[in-house]
Design a protein around this motif. Structure first.
Motif, PDB file in Angstrom:
ATOM      1  N   LEU A 173      34.746  45.734  45.399  1.00 41.68           N
ATOM      2  CA  LEU A 173      34.024  44.218  45.668  1.00 41.68           C
ATOM      3  C   LEU A 173      34.803  43.567  47.127  1.00 41.68           C
ATOM      4  CD1 LEU A 173      33.676  42.618  42.190  1.00 41.68           C
ATOM      5  CD2 LEU A 173      31.802  43.984  43.453  1.00 41.68           C
ATOM      6  N   LYS A 174      35.918  43.861  47.127  1.00 40.79           N
ATOM      7  CA  LYS A 174      36.623  43.127  48.438  1.00 40.79           C
ATOM      8  C   LYS A 174      36.322  44.131  49.428  1.00 40.79           C
ATOM      9  CE  LYS A 174      40.497  40.802  47.009  1.00 40.79           C
ATOM     10  NZ  LYS A 174      42.039  40.271  47.414  1.00 40.79           N
ATOM     11  N   GLU A 175      36.129  45.358  49.460  1.00 38.93           N
ATOM     12  CA  GLU A 175      35.622  46.089  50.630  1.00 38.93           C
ATOM     13  C   GLU A 175      33.959  45.465  50.850  1.00 38.93           C
ATOM     14  OE1 GLU A 175      36.750  50.199  50.031  1.00 38.93           O
ATOM     15  OE2 GLU A 175      35.129  50.965  51.292  1.00 38.93           O
ATOM     16  N   ALA A 176      33.336  45.620  49.859  1.00 36.61           N
ATOM     17  CA  ALA A 176      31.920  44.944  50.053  1.00 36.61           C
ATOM     18  C   ALA A 176      31.889  43.788  50.833  1.00 36.61           C
ATOM     19  CB  ALA A 176      31.279  45.085  48.717  1.00 36.61           C
ATOM     20  N   GLU A 177      32.859  42.884  50.515  1.00 42.84           N
ATOM     21  CA  GLU A 177      32.878  41.526  51.148  1.00 42.84           C
ATOM     22  C   GLU A 177      33.308  41.870  52.724  1.00 42.84           C
ATOM     23  OE1 GLU A 177      36.002  38.867  50.057  1.00 42.84           O
ATOM     24  OE2 GLU A 177      34.671  37.151  50.174  1.00 42.84           O
ATOM     25  N   VAL A 178      34.281  42.604  52.922  1.00 43.10           N
ATOM     26  CA  VAL A 178      34.697  42.620  54.355  1.00 43.10           C
ATOM     27  C   VAL A 178      33.700  43.445  55.216  1.00 43.10           C
ATOM     28  CG1 VAL A 178      36.174  44.250  55.724  1.00 43.10           C
ATOM     29  CG2 VAL A 178      37.219  43.046  53.741  1.00 43.10           C
ATOM     30  N   LEU A 179      32.732  44.374  54.463  1.00 42.88           N
ATOM     31  CA  LEU A 179      31.769  45.108  55.035  1.00 42.88           C
ATOM     32  C   LEU A 179      30.698  44.132  55.534  1.00 42.88           C
ATOM     33  CD1 LEU A 179      32.228  48.446  53.393  1.00 42.88           C
ATOM     34  CD2 LEU A 179      32.377  48.149  55.795  1.00 42.88           C
ATOM     35  N   PHE A 180      30.467  43.337  54.367  1.00 46.67           N
ATOM     36  CA  PHE A 180      29.220  42.213  54.489  1.00 46.67           C
ATOM     37  C   PHE A 180      29.332  41.433  55.701  1.00 46.67           C
ATOM     38  CE2 PHE A 180      26.670  38.861  54.186  1.00 46.67           C
ATOM     39  CZ  PHE A 180      27.459  37.923  54.025  1.00 46.67           C
ATOM     40  N   LYS A 181      30.742  40.838  55.555  1.00 50.32           N
ATOM     41  CA  LYS A 181      31.144  39.986  56.741  1.00 50.32           C
ATOM     42  C   LYS A 181      30.929  40.433  58.303  1.00 50.32           C
ATOM     43  CE  LYS A 181      33.992  36.928  54.191  1.00 50.32           C
ATOM     44  NZ  LYS A 181      35.286  36.593  53.941  1.00 50.32           N
ATOM     45  N   LYS A 182      31.281  41.713  58.271  1.00 50.98           N
ATOM     46  CA  LYS A 182      30.918  42.417  59.502  1.00 50.98           C
ATOM     47  C   LYS A 182      29.391  42.611  59.785  1.00 50.98           C
ATOM     48  CE  LYS A 182      34.850  45.605  59.699  1.00 50.98           C
ATOM     49  NZ  LYS A 182      35.276  46.974  59.810  1.00 50.98           N
ATOM     50  N   ALA A 183      28.710  42.801  58.777  1.00 47.86           N
ATOM     51  CA  ALA A 183      27.312  42.996  58.982  1.00 47.86           C
ATOM     52  C   ALA A 183      26.540  41.684  59.301  1.00 47.86           C
ATOM     53  CB  ALA A 183      26.475  43.305  57.556  1.00 47.86           C
ATOM     54  N   ASP A 184      27.171  40.588  58.660  1.00 43.44           N
ATOM     55  CA  ASP A 184      26.702  39.342  58.979  1.00 43.44           C
ATOM     56  C   ASP A 184      26.961  38.628  60.566  1.00 43.44           C
ATOM     57  OD1 ASP A 184      25.416  36.977  57.825  1.00 43.44           O
ATOM     58  OD2 ASP A 184      27.041  35.983  58.054  1.00 43.44           O
ATOM     59  N   ILE A 185      27.995  39.339  60.927  1.00 46.29           N
ATOM     60  CA  ILE A 185      28.624  38.964  62.280  1.00 46.29           C
ATOM     61  C   ILE A 185      27.719  39.592  63.245  1.00 46.29           C
ATOM     62  CG2 ILE A 185      30.259  39.347  64.302  1.00 46.29           C
ATOM     63  CD1 ILE A 185      32.470  38.896  61.912  1.00 46.29           C
ATOM     64  N   TYR A 186      27.334  40.703  62.928  1.00 49.26           N
ATOM     65  CA  TYR A 186      26.339  41.311  63.822  1.00 49.26           C
ATOM     66  C   TYR A 186      24.822  40.931  63.671  1.00 49.26           C
ATOM     67  CZ  TYR A 186      29.567  45.030  65.428  1.00 49.26           C
ATOM     68  OH  TYR A 186      30.683  45.780  66.044  1.00 49.26           O
ATOM     69  N   ILE A 187      24.410  40.875  62.598  1.00 47.86           N
ATOM     70  CA  ILE A 187      23.133  40.289  62.466  1.00 47.86           C
ATOM     71  C   ILE A 187      22.828  38.744  63.220  1.00 47.86           C
ATOM     72  CG2 ILE A 187      23.207  39.097  60.419  1.00 47.86           C
ATOM     73  CD1 ILE A 187      20.159  41.236  61.697  1.00 47.86           C
ATOM     74  N   ASN A 188      23.811  37.930  62.885  1.00 49.77           N
ATOM     75  CA  ASN A 188      23.855  36.561  63.610  1.00 49.77           C
ATOM     76  C   ASN A 188      23.957  36.721  64.984  1.00 49.77           C
ATOM     77  OD1 ASN A 188      23.847  35.330  61.338  1.00 49.77           O
ATOM     78  ND2 ASN A 188      25.874  34.997  61.143  1.00 49.77           N
ATOM     79  N   HIS A 189      24.502  37.768  65.608  1.00 47.19           N
ATOM     80  CA  HIS A 189      24.770  37.869  67.030  1.00 47.19           C
ATOM     81  C   HIS A 189      23.401  38.400  67.604  1.00 47.19           C
ATOM     82  CE1 HIS A 189      25.767  39.397  71.159  1.00 47.19           C
ATOM     83  NE2 HIS A 189      25.188  40.478  70.884  1.00 47.19           N
ATOM     84  N   ALA A 190      22.817  39.428  66.749  1.00 45.50           N
ATOM     85  CA  ALA A 190      21.453  39.681  67.278  1.00 45.50           C
ATOM     86  C   ALA A 190      20.331  38.743  66.901  1.00 45.50           C
ATOM     87  CB  ALA A 190      20.863  41.073  66.350  1.00 45.50           C
TER      88      ALA A 190
END
Lengths: 376, 198
Positions: A173-190
């Motif tokens: 779950l912690k890894e999932a959270e870290v990865l999700f946060k990265k995904a969120d940063i990228y989609i927000n940028h896009a």
């Protein structure tokens, strides 16, 4: 006299042995009566084991570490007490540490379960939120002529989301959270960059609306007028103020811009006229309707931009903007022309003639209608 | 009578001496501790965590048994020794299981890398066949970027694999496979659409 002395020694030895025996027996009884910390340590150890199973080392790290420290302290104290003379041993501190260790381990297990559960729910909610952002991108922005950095960001976001989902499925779950946060940063940028681009483009909406209204008004006299909506990817034929036909249209890859110079792959916006009808054999695009791009306004704007240095000295204004066939590819592929399917250009070709007005606008509808009220 | 008494006292002395000489099985403790460390170094805590945790728990139990024995007048370390022997023996098995899992996982990741690389190549070939006009290259830029992201991920996976991060590389290559498969489906659909329109 000697016999009496021997007897005395014998008695002394017997009494001494008896005293030693009684002392040892008493000690054994005392020691066996002492409360050994065995059971408390076992319970603490089992609690630690259960806490580890509940991944308390990940989700309740502080409490879990404290429980381990308490257990170790209990063991150290136990060993220290065992090294003292048997009658002076005191296991109360050991028991105290063991009990604290168990309590901390139990608490860490409980906290870990709660936190993991919350984290799992948060990550699941985040997946839904991220999926919505990706959906928004696909609905509104996917077909826009975005820069490479925008679709790279979008693609990276999707990749991180996939990785995050895999981590979530495998309980990391912690890894999932870290990865999700990265995904969120990228989609927000896009999405932010794409939405800014779309909003900026619609700054010209009032101009487009006027152009479209004029074109429709011009058709009221009975003349056919072509109205091209770039955002909707539609070409309409108007007559008597009504759209009598509509066709799917494709443009250049940089369609969301007004054509300024040759090679910019943009489709011009404004009022034009058909200057030439090209039959099969005269065009490689099945049939074509040549427009009078650049018109007077295009030339004036081109000159201003060149003078201001917006366009380079060597830039040419471009030409040969047509409505032609070979379309229906499902993407924007022309050099700035309006591409129709062959059967559609056949129909249009029959409907219009040289001199027919062609009005090209960014959008007939306002942004709120185009985006179907989606919040972006 | 005197000699009998002396023998009795000597026997008692020997008994006391013998009992006080029963030492903590330090060699066994050290061997079990070293075995657990070796197992941890082999990554058992990551690849076979349940077996590893069982070893650690048993080691704690063995230490407790040692203290229980030490607390007695006449220490007897037989039970502690048995547990320590179990730890040492099972550490060997756990290490073997961990190594086997690593080999298995590495093979899985390597196979998936080959699979994803092949998918990427297929995708590149499909991009070449995908519908495009005179400006087709620009139009397919988005898909190419998607392929590039998958390709970068494969490179990252290879780096992780080289660093021995089998679990991380396994998760990442699975995501890359999903991505490459989705791109392939998207391209095939576009090509089929184009074929249908001819």
């Amino acid at each position: 006299m000697v016999v009496g002395k021997k007897k005395k020694i014998k008695w002394i030895i017997i009494v001494s042995l008896l005293v030693v025996f009684i002392a040892i027996t008493t000690s054994i009884v005392i020691v066996s009566q002492k409360d050994l910390p065995t059971e408390d340590l076992r319970l603490a150890r089992e609690a630690i084991s259960l806490a580890k199973e509940a991944e308390a080392n990940l989700y309740a790290e502080k409490l879990y570490k404290e429980s381990l420290q308490m257990y170790d302290s209990a063991m150290v104290n136990w060993s220290r007490e065992n090294n003292r003379f048997i009658l002076f041993r005191d296991y109360s501190r050991v028991i105290n540490f063991a009990k604290k260790s168990k309590k901390k381990a139990d608490d860490s297990k409980e906290e870990s379960i709660k936190k993991a559960d919350n984290l799992s729910k948060n990550v699941e909610a985040a997946f839904v939120s991220l999926a919505k952002k990706i959906e928004l991108y696909n609905k509104l922005f996917k077909d826009l002529p975005l820069s490479k950095s925008i679709f790279d960001a979008h693609n990276k976001s999707r990749m991180f989301l996939s990785e995050s989902k895999i981590a979530h499925e495998t309980g990391k779950l912690k890894e999932a959270e870290v990865l999700f946060k990265k995904a969120d940063i990228y989609i927000n940028h896009a999405n932010t960059a794409a939405s800014r681009m779309l909003r900026d483009y619609f700054n010209d909406y009032s101009k487009w609306k006027n152009l479209a209204n004029d074109a429709i008004a011009a058709s009221r006299g009975g003349n056919k007028v072509i109205l091209v909506d770039k955002v909707a990817h539609k070409l309409y034929v108007y007559q008597a103020g009504k759209a009598i036909r509509s066709f799917e249209a494709e443009f250049g890859p940089n369609w969301m811009a007004h054509k300024e110079r040759n090679g910019d792959k943009a489709t011009p916006e404004g009022n034009y006229r058909i200057t030439k009808k090209k039959e099969r054999g005269n065009t490689i695009y099945h049939k074509a309707l040549l427009l009078d791009y650049p018109n007077e306004e295009d030339r004036r704007q081109f000159a201003i931009k060149k003078k201001k240095g917006v366009l380079s000295r060597s830039a040419g204004i471009g030409s040969l903007i047509e409505i032609h066939g070979n379309g229906g590819k499902g993407f924007n592929w022309t050099s700035g022309c309006v591409g129709l399917r062959d059967r559609d250009i056949d129909d249009l070709y029959r409907l219009v003639s040289s001199g027919t007005r062609v009005t090209i606008v960014g959008s007939i509808e306002p942004l709120s209608v185009v985006t179907k009220g989606l919040d972006f | 009578m005197k000699s009998k008494l002396i023998i009795a006292i000597a026997a008692m002395g020997v008994a006391v001496l013998f009992s006080s000489c029963a030492k903590v099985p330090q060699a066994e403790v050290d061997a079990a501790t070293a075995a657990i460390q070796e197992v941890k170094d082999a990554g058992a805590d990551l690849y076979v965590p349940e077996a590893y945790n069982a070893l650690v728990d048993s080691m704690k139990a063995a230490n407790e048994k040692i203290e229980v024995a030490k607390a007695k007048w006449f220490p007897n370390y037989t039970k502690a020794k048995a547990t320590l022997a179990w730890v040492s023996q099972n550490a060997v098995d756990t290490k073997a299981k961990s190594e086997a899992r690593k080999v298995e996982l590495k093979a899985e990741v390597e196979a998936m890398i080959v699979e994803v690389k092949a998918l990427i190549e297929e995708n590149k070939a499909l991009i070449a066949k995908a519908p495009k006009g005179k400006e087709g290259r620009e139009a397919l830029e988005a898909i190419k970027s998607d392929v590039a992201v998958a390709e970068t991920t494969v490179t990252e996976v290879e780096a992780l694999l080289a660093n021995g991060d089998l679990i991380g590389s396994n998760d990442k290559i699975k995501a890359a496979k999903e991505k490459a498969t989705a791109i392939k489906a998207e391209l095939e659909e576009a090509i089929a659409k184009k074929g249908g329109k001819k």
